[in-house]
Scaffold this active site. Structure first.
Site, mmCIF file in Angstrom:
data_model
loop_
_atom_site.group_PDB
_atom_site.id
_atom_site.type_symbol
_atom_site.label_atom_id
_atom_site.label_comp_id
_atom_site.label_asym_id
_atom_site.label_seq_id
_atom_site.Cartn_x
_atom_site.Cartn_y
_atom_site.Cartn_z
ATOM 1 C CB SER A 28 -0.915 -0.190 1.193
ATOM 2 O OG SER A 28 -1.520 1.350 1.396
ATOM 3 C CE LYS A 41 -7.282 -1.729 6.928
ATOM 4 N NZ LYS A 41 -7.532 -0.318 6.851
ATOM 5 C CG ASP A 91 -10.549 -0.408 5.305
ATOM 6 O OD1 ASP A 91 -10.834 -0.847 6.319
ATOM 7 O OD2 ASP A 91 -9.404 0.021 5.047
ATOM 8 C CG ASP A 148 -7.890 2.454 0.769
ATOM 9 O OD1 ASP A 148 -8.851 3.110 0.896
ATOM 10 O OD2 ASP A 148 -7.290 2.050 1.893
ATOM 11 C CE LYS A 180 -4.532 0.431 0.402
ATOM 12 N NZ LYS A 180 -5.463 -0.555 1.659
ATOM 13 C CG LEU A 181 -1.389 3.912 -6.645
ATOM 14 C CD1 LEU A 181 -1.743 4.909 -7.998
ATOM 15 C CD2 LEU A 181 0.050 4.199 -6.204
ATOM 16 C CE LYS A 182 -3.742 3.911 2.049
ATOM 17 N NZ LYS A 182 -5.171 3.656 2.652
ATOM 18 C CD GLU A 215 -9.009 -0.498 0.957
ATOM 19 O OE1 GLU A 215 -7.901 -0.840 0.127
ATOM 20 O OE2 GLU A 215 -8.745 -0.378 2.051
ATOM 21 C CG ASN A 265 -8.275 5.651 3.565
ATOM 22 O OD1 ASN A 265 -7.089 5.415 3.020
ATOM 23 N ND2 ASN A 265 -8.491 4.699 4.158
ATOM 24 N N GLY A 275 -4.145 -3.879 6.294
ATOM 25 C CA GLY A 275 -3.169 -3.555 7.022
ATOM 26 C C GLY A 275 -3.322 -2.237 7.851
HETATM 27 O O1 OSB Z 1 -7.106 2.134 4.377
HETATM 28 O O2 OSB Z 1 -6.097 0.412 4.399
HETATM 29 C C1 OSB Z 1 -6.082 1.447 4.833
HETATM 30 C C2 OSB Z 1 -3.101 2.138 7.013
HETATM 31 C C3 OSB Z 1 -3.459 2.895 8.051
HETATM 32 C C4 OSB Z 1 -4.815 2.934 7.829
HETATM 33 C C5 OSB Z 1 -5.866 2.666 7.038
HETATM 34 C C6 OSB Z 1 -5.238 1.854 5.731
HETATM 35 C C7 OSB Z 1 -3.778 1.702 5.877
HETATM 36 C C8 OSB Z 1 -3.016 1.013 4.522
HETATM 37 C C9 OSB Z 1 -1.719 0.587 5.062
HETATM 38 O O3 OSB Z 1 -3.396 1.322 3.507
HETATM 39 C C10 OSB Z 1 -1.635 -1.067 4.734
HETATM 40 C C11 OSB Z 1 -0.427 -1.530 5.321
HETATM 41 O O4 OSB Z 1 -0.465 -1.965 6.861
HETATM 42 O O5 OSB Z 1 0.654 -2.000 4.765
HETATM 43 MG MG MG Z 2 -8.495 1.008 3.270
#
Ligand code: OSB
Ligand code: MG
Length: 363
Positions: free
Chosen positions: A135, A262, A238, A188, A161-163, A213, A190, A290
């Site tokens: 990620s 998670k 998520d 993702d 995975k790209l934010k 995501e 968020n 994660g």
């Molecule tokens: O949205 O998946 C998420 C880390 C902190 C809070 C939310 C997220 C994440 C990650 C990190 O995407 C994933 C990792 O632990 O490698």
């Molecule tokens: Mg996420």
């Protein structure tokens, strides 16, 4: 086993590289660890709550408060035969899934050590290696984003995975897709968008993503269902899934076609396995998310991801992607086929290193 004593440790570890999401940039990670003692053994659990209430309403301080003032007194002196036995003892406490999950994880580790059995075996795992990806946080420029992806692709990660966030979505994703036409790629958000952003998701729908995501509000499933109807790419939830009931409801209305599981978000490994089982029965693929865990939480994630319906690569990268020096050993490494090996030692299969714990400890 009688729970004789539980300790809380608040630690802070600097990240190897800052991690930026739609809620902000993190340079380090605070973490509450719980140590559950019985019969000369210690079980460890990791709480994944962060500094602020951005990803979830929980924070390290709410977790500390709920653990110290409500959860530890409810468990003190109680006898447990299975890890799930801690759950009814905490049932009168609403919410605070991350605090709850940390205690339940410690109980799994403790019982696994007492029974000389690996967590993966206790859960019903079926594979020795689990498929993983990385990620990647938001970078200041497209050039830096491409360089970061290249670094991880060269390191052997077969899924990225790209934010994304408003203003940082179609352009960087297209740039990466042009450079790596066959890379398994997902995004993702968020919860950074509303349904008004439909045209952006329609563009992302053309880029060949594995999944999108949590595009919309953290506690919404209705609008996710509306969005899913208009996209080919599967939506993966998520933040919105905090219990097996949430998973059941989301699937019932078509809010997603994939679930990111998670342990912390759903209140522990027992609930995580229940969501896995529910999804398996409905042929809905799951993967293990994660929270930038230490090797303690990572060991639990690997054991969970060894269950049969974890068919998509997890956000369970090698230890070196997160911290220069973890508080538990051994470190996890990336195998050449973009997998990480599931620990086989008793319980979580990792050992806390007292000197490193002491060095990282704030409270
Ligand atoms: O949205 O998946 C998420 C880390 C902190 C809070 C939310 C997220 C994440 C990650 C990190 O995407 C994933 C990792 O632990 O490698
Ligand atoms: Mg996420």
């Amino acid at each position: 086993m009688k729970i004789e004593r539980i300790e809380l440790h608040l630690i802070r570890l600097p990240l190897v590289h800052p991690f930026e999401t739609s809620f902000g940039r993190a340079f380090e990670r605070p973490c509450v660890l719980v140590a559950m003692h019985s019969e000369g053994l210690t079980g460890w659990g990791e709480c994944v709550a962060g500094d602020g209430p951005w990803y979830s309403s929980e924070t390290v301080e709410t977790a500390w408060h709920i653990l110290r003032d409500f959860m530890l007194p409810a468990l003190q002196g109680q006898a447990i035969q299975t890890a799930a036995d801690v759950l009814p003892l905490l049932e009168h406490i609403r919410g605070h899934q991350m605090a709850r999950a940390a205690l339940e994880m410690a109980a799994w580790d403790l019982l696994g050590k007492a029974q000389n059995t690996a967590l993966a075996t206790m859960l019903g795992g079926v594979r020795q290696q689990v498929s993983v990806g990385v990620s990647i946080g938001i970078e200041p420029t497209i050039a830096e984003q491409l360089a970061r992806v290249e670094q991880y692709v060269n390191a052997g990660y077969g899924r990225v995975k790209l934010k994304i966030k408003p203003g940082w979505d179609v352009e960087p994703v297209r740039a990466i897709r042009e450079r790596w036409p066959d890379l398994r790629l997902q995004v993702d958000a968020n919860s950074a968008y509303t349904l008004d952003a439909l045209p952006i998701f329609q563009e992302l729908d053309q880029v060949g993503l594995l999944l999108i995501e949590q595009p919309l509000n953290h506690d919404d499933i209705v609008e996710h269902a509306r969005l899913q109807q208009q996209l080919q790419t599967p939506i993966c939830l998520d933040e919105s899934i905090q219990s097996p009931d949430h998973a059941r409801w989301a699937l019932a209305i078509g809010a997603c076609r994939i679930i990111n599981i998670k342990v912390g978000r759903v209140g522990g490994l027992t609930a995580a396995k229940a969501i896995h089982d529910l999804c398996a029965a409905q042929q809905v693929p799951v993967w293990c998310g994660g929270m930038l865990e230490t090797n303690i939480g990572r060991a639990a994630n690997l054991a969970l991801a060894s269950l049969p319906n974890f068919t998509l690569p997890g956000d369970i990268s090698a230890s070196a992607r997160y911290y220069r020096e973890d508080i538990a050993a051994p470190d996890f490494v990336l195998n050449t086929d973009s997998t990480v090996t599931v620990p086989t030692g008793p319980g979580l299969g990792v050992e806390v290193i007292p000197a490193r714990l002491a060095a990282a400890r704030q409270r």
